[in-house]
Design an enzyme around this catalytic site. Structure first.
Site, PDB file in Angstrom:
ATOM      1  N   MET A  26      26.804  41.052 131.447  1.00 45.39           N
ATOM      2  CA  MET A  26      25.683  40.326 130.836  1.00 45.39           C
ATOM      3  C   MET A  26      24.740  41.326 130.172  1.00 45.39           C
ATOM      4  O   MET A  26      23.578  41.015 129.891  1.00 45.39           O
ATOM      5  CB  MET A  26      24.948  39.493 131.885  1.00 45.39           C
ATOM      6  N   GLY A  27      25.226  42.547 129.919  1.00 44.82           N
ATOM      7  CA  GLY A  27      24.409  43.545 129.240  1.00 44.82           C
ATOM      8  C   GLY A  27      23.439  44.231 130.182  1.00 44.82           C
ATOM      9  O   GLY A  27      23.590  44.192 131.399  1.00 44.82           O
ATOM     10  N   ASN A  28      22.426  44.904 129.573  1.00 47.01           N
ATOM     11  CA  ASN A  28      21.494  45.742 130.330  1.00 47.01           C
ATOM     12  C   ASN A  28      22.299  46.745 131.173  1.00 47.01           C
ATOM     13  O   ASN A  28      22.159  46.818 132.389  1.00 47.01           O
ATOM     14  CB  ASN A  28      20.549  44.902 131.195  1.00 47.01           C
ATOM     15  N   HIS A  33      28.131  49.638 135.354  1.00 44.29           N
ATOM     16  CA  HIS A  33      28.964  49.022 134.311  1.00 44.29           C
ATOM     17  C   HIS A  33      29.836  50.087 133.623  1.00 44.29           C
ATOM     18  O   HIS A  33      31.019  49.854 133.349  1.00 44.29           O
ATOM     19  CB  HIS A  33      28.090  48.393 133.220  1.00 44.29           C
ATOM     20  N   GLN A  57      25.198  29.973 134.595  1.00 44.85           N
ATOM     21  CA  GLN A  57      25.204  30.468 135.972  1.00 44.85           C
ATOM     22  C   GLN A  57      23.797  30.697 136.520  1.00 44.85           C
ATOM     23  O   GLN A  57      23.640  31.227 137.630  1.00 44.85           O
ATOM     24  CB  GLN A  57      26.048  31.736 136.087  1.00 44.85           C
ATOM     25  N   LYS A 145      30.179  45.277 143.617  1.00 43.40           N
ATOM     26  CA  LYS A 145      28.759  45.002 143.889  1.00 43.40           C
ATOM     27  C   LYS A 145      28.548  43.486 144.043  1.00 43.40           C
ATOM     28  O   LYS A 145      27.827  43.037 144.909  1.00 43.40           O
ATOM     29  CB  LYS A 145      27.924  45.567 142.742  1.00 43.40           C
ATOM     30  N   ASP A 146      29.211  42.706 143.179  1.00 44.11           N
ATOM     31  CA  ASP A 146      29.168  41.241 143.286  1.00 44.11           C
ATOM     32  C   ASP A 146      30.444  40.813 144.008  1.00 44.11           C
ATOM     33  O   ASP A 146      31.375  40.276 143.406  1.00 44.11           O
ATOM     34  CB  ASP A 146      29.060  40.616 141.891  1.00 44.11           C
TER      35      ASP A 146
END
Ligand code: PAF
Length: 276
Positions: A26-28, A33, A57, A145-146
């Site tokens: 989702m960027g950032n 990442h 979501q 992490k998720d």
């Protein structure tokens, strides 16, 4: 790195490029990442990242509107780490009509995050299915992490017989142990210093279980209490089986301790895998 904003241009751009490995985001983007992109490089010829902040979501009270959008620096980082392709569609491209068909996750998406963020995994599974259908990657990379998200995606891919192999990337941590997350940027300096308590609390649960003799439920409860005593609003601390995130029996060896708690206005999640 080539950037595509439409499904049609992406498909034309990917044609003839050989096996694609997708890193959905989702960027950032942060080092976590970028590590997934490096892992992707080891699994296929063309590395494609996607950046799409998926409204589906987020619950209405969540941070969809303020979720950090940092497109230019994200592109620079992806280019520097060697991504070949970036798919960066807008909402109309991903959802050209109201998304009537949605993926309803099975039991694995109903507890923990599924309980505290109703609809979250439906939104994640739906957009991931769409991204897999659009990009048709041979491999897709998701971070541990998720952790529950990873398990939900793996279960969806298995149950729908999707042709994409799901590869899991390790969690990247700051020097003090805090798991890197886009939401860490919401923390004030004082909260940032406190935030590592979540990781340390989970590590303590793991260490006590590894030492033997401790009761899982007692440990979960005292960890939750400890967070609350330090100003957190814990949703859960839970020891689960790695494979399906159900509560472990005494015979289970491959475990993961997961936690979610709110610090000020920021909800953080973390987990640690271990074998006993
Ligand atoms: O983990 C994320 O960044 C998102 O949940 C994902 C997988 C890109 C779906 O929007």
């Amino acid at each position: 790195m080539e950037v595509f904003e439409t499904v049609a241009s992406l498909r034309a751009g990917l044609a003839g490029r050989g096996p694609v490995v997708l890193v959905p985001t989702m960027g950032n983007l942060h080092e976590g990442h970028l590590d997934l992109v490096r892992l992707a490089r080891r699994h296929g010829r063309t590395v494609a990242a996607s950046i799409f902040v998926n409204r589906l979501q987020f619950a209405p009270n969540e941070d969809f509107d303020r979720y950090p959008r940092t497109f230019a620096p994200d592109c620079e980082k992806l280019g520097a780490v060697g991504a070949d392709v970036l798919f960066a569609p807008d909402e109309r491209e991903v959802y050209p009509e109201p998304q009537g068909f949605k993926v309803e996750p099975s039991e694995i998406g109903q507890f923990l995050e599924g309980e505290f963020r109703p609809g979250f995994f439906r939104g994640v599974a739906t957009v991931v299915l769409k991204l897999l259908a659009i990009v048709q990657p041979q491999v897709a990379v998701f971070g541990k992490k998720d952790y529950q998200q990873l398990r939900v995606v793996q279960a969806m891919v298995r149950q729908f017989n999707l042709a994409t192999e799901i590869v899991a990337g390790e969690t990247i941590r700051a020097d003090d142990g805090l798991a890197l997350s886009s939401r860490n940027g919401y923390l004030s300096p004082t909260e940032r210093a406190e935030a590592v308590r979540l990781y340390r609390t989970l590590a303590r649960v793991r260490d006590r279980l590894l030492a033997g003799g401790a009761d899982v439920v007692d440990l979960e409860q005292s960890a939750t209490r400890d967070l609350a005593e330090h100003g957190w609003k814990p949703d859960y601390v839970a020891v689960r089986r790695q494979a399906d995130l159900t509560p472990p029996s005494a015979a289970d060896r491959d475990l993961v301790v997961l936690g979610a708690a709110r610090l000020g206005g920021t909800r953080l999640i973390d987990n640690i895998e271990f074998r006993r």
